[in-house]
Design an enzyme around this catalytic site. Structure first.
Site, mmCIF file in Angstrom:
data_model
loop_
_atom_site.group_PDB
_atom_site.id
_atom_site.type_symbol
_atom_site.label_atom_id
_atom_site.label_comp_id
_atom_site.label_asym_id
_atom_site.label_seq_id
_atom_site.Cartn_x
_atom_site.Cartn_y
_atom_site.Cartn_z
ATOM 1 N NE ARG A 1 -3.798 -2.305 2.205
ATOM 2 C CZ ARG A 1 -3.752 -3.276 3.129
ATOM 3 N NH1 ARG A 1 -2.964 -3.181 4.174
ATOM 4 N NH2 ARG A 1 -4.511 -4.350 2.994
ATOM 5 C CG PHE B 1 -11.344 -7.033 -7.399
ATOM 6 C CD1 PHE B 1 -12.287 -8.041 -7.496
ATOM 7 C CD2 PHE B 1 -10.773 -6.538 -8.571
ATOM 8 C CE1 PHE B 1 -12.656 -8.558 -8.735
ATOM 9 C CE2 PHE B 1 -11.137 -7.044 -9.811
ATOM 10 C CZ PHE B 1 -12.081 -8.060 -9.893
ATOM 11 C CG ASP C 1 -15.500 -5.324 -2.782
ATOM 12 O OD1 ASP C 1 -14.283 -5.566 -2.712
ATOM 13 O OD2 ASP C 1 -16.378 -6.188 -2.518
ATOM 14 C CG ASN D 1 -19.375 -8.405 -11.550
ATOM 15 O OD1 ASN D 1 -18.176 -8.345 -11.842
ATOM 16 N ND2 ASN D 1 -20.070 -9.521 -11.609
ATOM 17 C CB ALA D 2 -14.508 -5.375 -10.774
ATOM 18 C CG ASP E 1 -5.894 -6.998 -3.702
ATOM 19 O OD1 ASP E 1 -5.470 -8.120 -4.047
ATOM 20 O OD2 ASP E 1 -5.836 -6.580 -2.534
ATOM 21 C CB CYS F 1 -4.252 -13.152 -2.821
ATOM 22 S SG CYS F 1 -5.945 -13.564 -3.256
#
Ligand code: SAH
Length: 390
Positions: A207, A223, A245, A273-274, A294, A334
Site C-alpha cells: 500500500r 476489488f 467492490d 461487479n468489476a 486486487d 493472492c
C-alpha cells in the site's frame, strides 16, 4: 507415543523441512493413535524425523510440530513458539498490526494468529492444532494481556479435518469493530464479520508502494474490500479516487474509512461487479491515470487452475484498457496456485491482447510478517506488481 513410518521415497522431503505427511506417504503405523494425538515420525529404516499431530480423517495425516528429539508438546511448547514468532516480528519491524503466527512458515501448522494492536484473531484450521486452542489462548493472555481475542474458524477447510465452522469470543466479550492505524491512516476492522480475519495485513508494505504514482492522479480501484489501497491513494495526493467492490458491506465500511481519514471528498466507493463495469467503461472510452486491481483467488484447487488464469487475464486486460497512455496498472494475485513467473506471464498476455506495451515498475510479495519458507512453496502466495502502461 504411536510411531508413524514413512515410505522410503518420501523421507527426504520431510527431512528437508516440509511438515506435511499425506496418507499415501505412510508405510505403517505402530500403535493406534487417537485423532489429534501427538505421534513420532520415522523414516522407513527407523531414523527419527520429528513429532507431529495426527488426524486419520484428513488427507494430511500428520503435520510435523517439532524436529527436536525429546521436545514435549504441551502448554509450555506453544508459549515458547509464540514467543519466538513475536521475536521475529519485532526483529523485522512488524509489531503494531501483524500476522503473529503464519502457520507452517512459523512451524505451527494450520495456526493463524493476527494481531491488531491490542486485539488478536485466531484460526485453528486442523484438528491437531484446534485441540490446543485453550493453551494457545492462555499463552496470548500471558504474553500480551490483550484487550480481546476472537476466533474466526468460520472457514470451510475445517470440514476436511472433521471440524465444525465456528466463530466467537475466546476472551471476555468486547466491541469487535476496532480501529487500527496503518502507515499513519486509520481503518475500521470488523474482527467478527469482516473477510478472513477482518483485514488483509499482507499488503501493508505494498500500500505504501503506490505513493509516487498516485500523486495528482485520477485513480480507479477494483476489488477494494474496505478501501485500504484507495484511502492510501487519496492520502498520497490523488485528485479523485473511485473504489469498487461487489460486497455492499465492504463498500459501506470503505466509505466509513474514507470519512475516518477526512478523505471522503476525493475518495468514494460504490457497489459493482468489476468484470461488468470495467468492460462497460472500456466501451465508453473512460480513462484513468492509475487502475488498481486486487481480485480474489478465483480458484482454490490445482485442478481448476485454468479458471484462475482466465480470470486474472480477463480482469487485467480490462484494467489495462482503462489506463491512459503513460499511466500505471497496480495489480495483485493472492493465490499460491499461481506462482510469480506465471503471474507475470498472465499480465504479459493481457498486455498483448490489449495491444499495450508495459514496463515493470515494482514487483513484490507479501510483507515479511508472512515469511516465505523456500521448502514450502505455498508460503509464497502474494504477487504485487506495478507496471507503466504505454
Ligand atoms: N484490496 C483489499 C483486498 C481485496 S479482497 C485490501 O487490501 O484490503 C478481494 C475483494 O474482491 C473482496 O472484497 C470481494 O468482495 C471482492 N470481489 C470479488 N468478486 C468481485 C467482483 N466480481 N467485482 C468486484 N469485487 C469483487
Amino acid at each position: 507415543m504411536s510411531r508413524v513410518f514413512l515410505r522410503r521415497k518420501i523421507a527426504p522431503r520431510i527431512q528437508n523441512g516440509h511438515p506435511w505427511i499425506f496418507m499415501n506417504e505412510v508405510d505403517r503405523i505402530e500403535g493406534s493413535p487417537e485423532p489429534a494425538a501427538i505421534v513420532e515420525v520415522f523414516t522407513h529404516d527407523s531414523k527419527w524425523v520429528g513429532s507431529g499431530y495426527y488426524n486419520p480423517k484428513s488427507q494430511i495425516v500428520v503435520r510435523i510440530l517439532s524436529r527436536q528429539k525429546g521436545e514435549v508438546i504441551d502448554a509450555h511448547f506453544f508459549k515458547e513458539r509464540i514467543k519466538r514468532c513475536w521475536q521475529y516480528r519485532q526483529q523485522t519491524g512488524y509489531t503494531e498490526n501483524c500476522r503473529l503466527v503464519f502457520g507452517e512458515a512459523d512451524e505451527l501448522p494450520q495456526l493463524i494468529i493476527d494481531k491488531f494492536n491490542d486485539y488478536f484473531v485466531i484460526q485453528t484450521l486442523a484438528l491437531g492444532i484446534d485441540r490446543w486452542k485453550p493453551e494457545i489462548v492462555d499463552a496470548l493472555q500471558e504474553l500480551f494481556s490483550p484487550k480481546g481475542i476472537y476466533e474466526r474458524n468460520d472457514v470451510p477447510v475445517r470440514e476436511l479435518e472433521g471440524l465444525p465452522q465456528q466463530k466467537g469470543f475466546l476472551s471476555a466479550p468486547f466491541e469487535t469493530k476496532i480501529i487500527i492505524t496503518e502507515n499513519g491512516l486509520k481503518f475500521y476492522v470488523d474482527l467478527a464479520n469482516g473477510q478472513k480475519t477482518g483485514y488483509f495485513l499482507d499488503q501493508q508494505d505494498n500500500r505504501k508502494a503506490i505513493r509516487s504514482i498516485v500523486k495528482n492522479a485520477t485513480v480507479l480501484g477494483a476489488f477494494t474490500y474496505t478501501g485500504t489501497f484507495e484511502v492510501h491513494a487519496a492520502q498520497y495526493g490523488a485528485t479523485s479516487v473511485l473504489g469498487l467492490d461487489i460486497s455492499a458491506s465492504a463498500v459501506e465500511q470503505a466509505n466509513e474509512n474514507a470519512r475516518l481519514n477526512g478523505l471522503q471528498d476525493r475518495c468514494v466507493f460504490e457497489v459493482a461487479n468489476a468484470f461488468d463495469l470495467l468492460k462497460q467503461w472500456t466501451k465508453e472510452g473512460k480513462q484513468y491515470d492509475v487502475v488498481m486491481l486486487d481480485p480474489p483467488a478465483f480458484t482454490k484447487s490445482r485442478a481448476t487452475i485454468q479458471k484462475a488464469i482466465t480470470g486474472y487475464k480477463e480482469i487485467n486486460l480490462r484494467g489495462m484498457k482503462l489506463v491512459k497512455p503513460g499511466g500505471f496498472l497496480v495489480t495483485s494475485s493472492c493465490t499460491n496456485l499461481v506462482p510469480p513467473p506465471l503471474f507475470l506471464e498472465i499480465i504479459a498476455m493481457a498486455a498483448k491482447d490489449a495491444r499495450r506495451k508495459i514496463r515493470q515498475v515494482y514487483f513484490n510479495t507479501q510483507s515479511a510478517d508472512h515469511p516465505i519458507v523456500w521448502e514450502m512453496e505455498n508460503t509464497q502466495y502474494l504477487k504485487f506488481l506495478i507496471v507503466q502502461v504505454l
